[in-house]
Scaffold this active site. Structure first.
Site, PDB file in Angstrom:
ATOM      1  N   LYS A  19       0.829  -1.219   0.000  1.00  0.00           N
ATOM      2  CA  LYS A  19       0.000   0.000   0.000  1.00  0.00           C
ATOM      3  C   LYS A  19       0.858   1.262   0.000  1.00  0.00           C
ATOM      4  CE  LYS A  19      -2.163  -1.104   3.828  1.00  0.00           C
ATOM      5  NZ  LYS A  19      -1.533  -2.415   4.130  1.00  0.00           N
ATOM      6  N   ARG A  93     -10.195   0.183   8.239  1.00  0.00           N
ATOM      7  CA  ARG A  93      -9.721  -1.185   8.429  1.00  0.00           C
ATOM      8  C   ARG A  93     -10.755  -2.050   9.122  1.00  0.00           C
ATOM      9  NH1 ARG A  93      -4.082  -0.254   8.495  1.00  0.00           N
ATOM     10  NH2 ARG A  93      -2.784  -1.964   9.154  1.00  0.00           N
ATOM     11  N   ARG A 127      12.106  -5.278   5.457  1.00  0.00           N
ATOM     12  CA  ARG A 127      11.708  -3.874   5.273  1.00  0.00           C
ATOM     13  C   ARG A 127      12.474  -2.949   6.230  1.00  0.00           C
ATOM     14  NH1 ARG A 127       5.564  -1.991   5.621  1.00  0.00           N
ATOM     15  NH2 ARG A 127       5.578  -3.172   7.559  1.00  0.00           N
ATOM     16  N   ARG A 160      10.618  -1.706  11.714  1.00  0.00           N
ATOM     17  CA  ARG A 160       9.440  -1.480  12.546  1.00  0.00           C
ATOM     18  C   ARG A 160       9.336  -2.555  13.619  1.00  0.00           C
ATOM     19  NH1 ARG A 160       4.566  -0.153   8.401  1.00  0.00           N
ATOM     20  NH2 ARG A 160       3.484  -1.463   9.921  1.00  0.00           N
ATOM     21  N   ARG A 171      -0.867  -9.835  12.697  1.00  0.00           N
ATOM     22  CA  ARG A 171      -1.457  -8.774  11.859  1.00  0.00           C
ATOM     23  C   ARG A 171      -2.232  -9.389  10.694  1.00  0.00           C
ATOM     24  NH1 ARG A 171       3.821  -5.680  10.583  1.00  0.00           N
ATOM     25  NH2 ARG A 171       2.552  -4.432   9.169  1.00  0.00           N
TER      26      ARG A 171
END
Ligand code: G5P
Ligand code: MG
Length: 225
Positions: A19, A93, A127, A160, A171
């Site tokens: 996203k 969400r 990431r 993160r 998640r």
């Protein structure tokens, strides 16, 4: 296209589906303002605001923050953006959040990135992010020019706290349970458009072509795919 040429879009997809990556391409190509709920929450944590301090443990554990907290934060930002075209990333969400957004305005298009969970698991562990700007890198896919440093500011990149393998699993489960119903919600309104694939570079031309049809004329300010 909404009233007075204003275009309002939402981008959806599981955690790590791309996203943020696709949003920055959309905002560059079409000039939509990109508003990411996760970036806003992380900026609050970084700045140690009351909201940030309250929400930190929730986010680090990969849990959703309460609907009323996030809805207030996002809707007030949208109100201040007034008549500009925008792209919402990470909100809504839950169905309750989608209803809160609907009470304020109609959404013109919902872009859904459909990426297999196995692909996502591999991506998230590699990431790296620049927290102040939300710029994201990936060791394999789009590495920073200098290892560990942001391309624009030269500041350090971090991983993160919610990108650990266990938290990613949580998640993804929450996504199935709480967010997939939002896809149904928008499908029934006739605004959902799904893009399936395992690589952002292959999905992107389709998203670009779709938005080019939806956003004709002068809004398509800068660049092509
Ligand atoms: P966020 O910040 O909204 P998520 O979990 O929805 O977080 P996330 O993790 O930010 O989504 P993304 O934006 O979908 O993922 O993906 P991305 O960052 O662009 O890409 C992921 C990685 O893959 C990057 O490293 C990128 O470079 C790489 N990549 C992209 N494409 C490719 C490719 O083709 N190949 C490869 N190899 N790599 C690629 O939300 C965080 C938390 O905030 C709270 C919750 O606690 C949430 O967990 N929150 C909310 N809570 C309640 N309600 C809301 N509305 C909330 N919004 C946020
Ligand atoms: Mg993101």
């Amino acid at each position: 296209m909404g009233l007075k040429g204003v275009f309002r879009a939402v981008i959806m997809g599981a955690p790590g589906s791309g996203k943020g990556t696709v949003s920055s391409r959309i905002s560059q190509s079409f000039g939509l303002k990109h508003l990411s709920s996760g970036d806003m929450l992380r900026a609050n944590i970084e700045a140690k605001t009351d909201l940030g301090l309250l929400m930190k443990s929730c986010i680090d554990q990969g849990q959703l923050v309460p609907d009323d907290v996030i809805s207030r934060l996002i809707l007030s930002s949208l109100r201040s953006m007034n008549q500009s075209s925008w792209l919402l990333d990470g909100f809504p969400r839950t169905v309750a959040q989608a209803e809160a957004l609907d009470s304020m305005c109609d959404v013109d298009s919902v872009i859904n990135l459909d990426v297999p969970f196995q692909t996502i698991r591999e991506r998230l562990t590699s990431r790296w992010v620049h927290l102040p700007s939300g710029r994201v890198y990936n060791i394999d896919f789009n590495p920073p020019k200098k290892p560990g440093l942001d391309d624009v500011t030269g500041e350090p990149l971090v991983q993160r706290d919610d990108d650990s393998p266990e938290t990613v699993t949580r998640r993804l489960k929450d996504y199935e349970r709480q967010t997939q119903p939002v896809l149904e919600y928008y499908r029934s309104k006739g605004v959902l458009k799904t893009f399936t694939g395992t690589e952002t570079n292959k999905i992107w031309p389709h998203v670009h072509a779709f938005l080019s049809r939806k956003i004709p004329g002068n809004q398509q300010a800068r660049g092509k795919a």
